[in-house]
Design an enzyme around this catalytic site. Structure first.
Site, short mmCIF file in Angstrom:
data_model
loop_
_atom_site.label_atom_id
_atom_site.label_comp_id
_atom_site.label_asym_id
_atom_site.label_seq_id
_atom_site.Cartn_x
_atom_site.Cartn_y
_atom_site.Cartn_z
N ARG A 281 31.10 -34.09 12.20
CA ARG A 281 31.21 -33.30 10.97
C ARG A 281 31.00 -31.83 11.29
O ARG A 281 30.10 -31.48 12.05
CB ARG A 281 30.14 -33.72 9.95
CG ARG A 281 30.26 -35.16 9.51
CD ARG A 281 29.26 -35.47 8.42
NE ARG A 281 29.36 -36.85 8.01
CZ ARG A 281 28.74 -37.36 6.96
NH1 ARG A 281 27.98 -36.60 6.22
NH2 ARG A 281 28.88 -38.63 6.63
N LYS B 235 42.03 -34.86 5.36
CA LYS B 235 42.45 -36.05 6.10
C LYS B 235 43.85 -36.47 5.72
O LYS B 235 44.15 -36.70 4.55
CB LYS B 235 41.47 -37.20 5.87
CG LYS B 235 41.68 -38.37 6.82
CD LYS B 235 40.44 -39.25 6.86
CE LYS B 235 40.62 -40.40 7.81
NZ LYS B 235 39.38 -41.19 7.95
N ARG C 2 37.06 -46.27 9.54
CA ARG C 2 35.98 -46.40 10.52
C ARG C 2 34.66 -46.68 9.82
O ARG C 2 34.42 -46.28 8.71
CB ARG C 2 35.86 -45.12 11.35
CG ARG C 2 37.01 -44.89 12.31
CD ARG C 2 36.75 -43.69 13.20
NE ARG C 2 35.59 -43.89 14.06
CZ ARG C 2 34.51 -43.12 14.05
NH1 ARG C 2 34.42 -42.11 13.21
NH2 ARG C 2 33.51 -43.35 14.87
#
Length: 335
Positions: A328, A191, A124
């Site tokens: 975040r 991730k 992204r």
């Protein structure tokens, strides 16, 4: 990558030792040239090569290379009907970029692009997606719709929810993966996978969508050294020597994605929201949203019926759309 390099990697992909004499005979090399050629190939593609006296050459870790026949054979019958095209590239700049190009040329719905390695993989907001050779999943799928692109605002959540469910079902005890809005998959806040969705078409329709997936499968610490955030691989998540068949996993993902995209075209986001919410990583936690230079702090209150992020702020509950917002946790800079 030239054909000889790919053939050499295929020969060594089993992780077994192969004699220099056999390699020289098969590939038309001199014995003296075998090591140099193998070393050059391994260095070019980030592979760990070992030379064992009296035994030959082998890769430290076997590779399961992508295989058209094995992927098609493992698909469901409906999946094979929906799959119109399957391209597997040893090396490509970006599977999404290639499929967007093919879509503009008229490629049909159900076209798939896979790669062993990407040289310009994207996440992204233009971030690089680190894509070492032969160890992860780099997959893009094209789907066409008769309606306007504006109807696809929630499709990234639908695909993310399905992805989480597929991975959770690999282990009978569950994998405990979590979703980070709008389209990241996490394990213990590291991730594991990311989605990049790109849409093009006429303002009133029709339109086409390319769903891009990058999934860390068995990437090593060395191969992921350039990643600037905490990350995890699926085999680490599963643990205890659990090995995932890469081609079978691709088939399972394609079946799930094609079914979800078909379902979304008929019913929209609503059927997928309970599943997404079940895997929501940040529900009820203090978060910070970044929109360019704009920073908003508040409590993550889930997602709306349209897929927007709901945030409880001092000014009340507010909704934010996908595409320009980054999420975040306050206590870290994880992206």
């Amino acid at each position: 990558m030239d054909e000889r390099q790919l053939a050499l990697i295929r020969r060594l992909s089993d992780g077994c030792a192969h004699s220099g004499q056999a390699i020289a005979r098969e590939f038309g090399l001199t014995r003296a040239a075998v090591w140099k050629t193998l070393r050059k190939t391994a260095d070019a593609f980030g592979l760990d090569l070992i030379s064992e006296r009296g035994r030959g050459y082998r890769l430290t870790t076997p590779l399961e290379l992508l295989d058209d026949w094995r992927i098609r054979a493992t698909l469901s019958e409906l999946g094979r009907e929906r799959l119109s095209r399957l391209d597997i590239h040893p090396v490509i700049d970006s599977t999404n970029r290639e499929l967007m190009r093919l879509a503009a040329e008229g490629a049909p719905s159900g076209s798939v692009c896979l790669a062993e390695r990407q040289t310009a993989g994207r996440g992204r907001r233009g971030r690089e997606w680190v894509s070492p050779f032969g160890v992860n999943v780099y997959l893009s799928l094209l789907w066409r719709y008769p309606f306007a692109p504006s109807n696809l605002g929630g499709v990234s959540l639908a695909i993310g929810a399905v992805l989480a469910e597929v991975l959770n079902d690999i282990d009978p005890e569950g994998v405990d993966v979590a979703l980070k809005w709008p389209n990241d998959l996490l394990w213990r806040r590291r991730k594991l996978a990311g989605l990049l969705l790109e849409v093009a078409g006429e303002s009133q329709g029709p339109c086409h969508l390319v769903v891009g997936l990058g999934l860390n499968l068995r990437m090593t610490a060395g191969q992921g050294g350039a990643i600037d955030q905490p990350w995890a691989s699926l085999e680490e998540v599963l643990g205890d020597g659990f090995m995932v068949e890469r081609n079978a996993l691709v088939s399972c993902l394609l079946d799930a994605f094609m079914d979800a995209l078909d379902h979304y075209g008929r019913e929209g986001l609503a059927p997928f929201l309970p599943l997404w919410r079940a895997h929501d990583a940040y529900l009820g936690e203090p978060v910070r949203l970044l929109i360019g230079e704009w920073v908003i702090e508040g409590i993550h209150a889930g997602v709306g019926e349209d897929g927007s992020l709901l945030l409880d702020t001092p000014d009340g509950r507010r909704a934010f759309q996908a595409g320009e917002v980054s999420l975040r946790p306050l206590e870290s800079e994880v992206q």
